[in-house]
Scaffold this active site. Structure first.
Site, mmCIF file in Angstrom:
data_model
loop_
_atom_site.group_PDB
_atom_site.id
_atom_site.type_symbol
_atom_site.label_atom_id
_atom_site.label_comp_id
_atom_site.label_asym_id
_atom_site.label_seq_id
_atom_site.Cartn_x
_atom_site.Cartn_y
_atom_site.Cartn_z
ATOM 1 C CB SER A 62 -0.969 -0.004 1.182
ATOM 2 O OG SER A 62 -0.266 -0.098 2.397
ATOM 3 C CG ASN A 74 1.596 -7.022 -14.606
ATOM 4 O OD1 ASN A 74 2.013 -6.334 -13.679
ATOM 5 N ND2 ASN A 74 1.755 -8.330 -14.630
ATOM 6 C CG ASP A 80 1.172 -20.966 -14.110
ATOM 7 O OD1 ASP A 80 2.291 -21.500 -13.935
ATOM 8 O OD2 ASP A 80 0.743 -20.685 -15.237
ATOM 9 C CE1 TYR A 83 8.857 -17.615 -14.938
ATOM 10 C CE2 TYR A 83 8.750 -16.844 -12.673
ATOM 11 C CZ TYR A 83 9.285 -16.764 -13.940
ATOM 12 O OH TYR A 83 10.257 -15.828 -14.229
#
Length: 142
Positions: A62, A74, A80, A83
């Site tokens: 934050s 992005n 996942d 990787y």
């Protein structure tokens, strides 16, 4: 309990869960200098094998934007379980809105693991048969 296996790449602090909440902080693995408009994949110094059936969501802390003026390029990172090689170092994809220096070891993002989405079936219908709620932002009124 789900086991997360971690390979550290370089001299980085070990991962630990934060004391309040259930996210795990990630740190810049080297000093980073960015100027306004730069895009960089900031190395986080870890390669991780997630438990089978899980994926990780990586998001900024934050305070990251306030302190450094960077946003996640992005919007959200999804990693996942495939990787998981020794060279599959995690990165934070950053876009700089102002010039900044991020010191090595600075906590810039965090992750949490979730189970994969269950198998779903998609059905096309003419009507959902429900009343409209009132549009985007309709909860709580004005």
């Amino acid at each position: 309990m789900a086991l997360i296996r971690v390979k550290y790449i370089g001299d980085v602090a070990p991962l630990e869960k934060i004391s309040v909440g259930d996210w795990i902080d990630l740190r810049a693995a080297k000093d980073i200098v960015m100027v306004k408009g730069d895009y960089k994949a900031i190395p986080l110094g870890v390669a991780i094998q997630l438990p089978e059936g899980y994926e990780a969501l990586v998001v900024p802390r934050s305070s990251t934007f306030k302190r450094f003026g960077i946003i996640q390029a992005n919007s959200i990172g999804v990693i996942d379980e495939s990787y998981c090689g020794d060279g599959d170092q995690w990165h934070f994809l950053a876009y700089a809105t102002r010039t900044c220096t991020i010191p090595k070891g600075e906590r810039i993002c965090q992750f949490r693991i979730f189970r994969h989405q269950p198998d779903v079936e998609i059905e096309t219908v003419e009507t959902l048969g429900n009343a409209d709620r009132g549009g985007i932002g309709s909860t709580g009124g004005m």
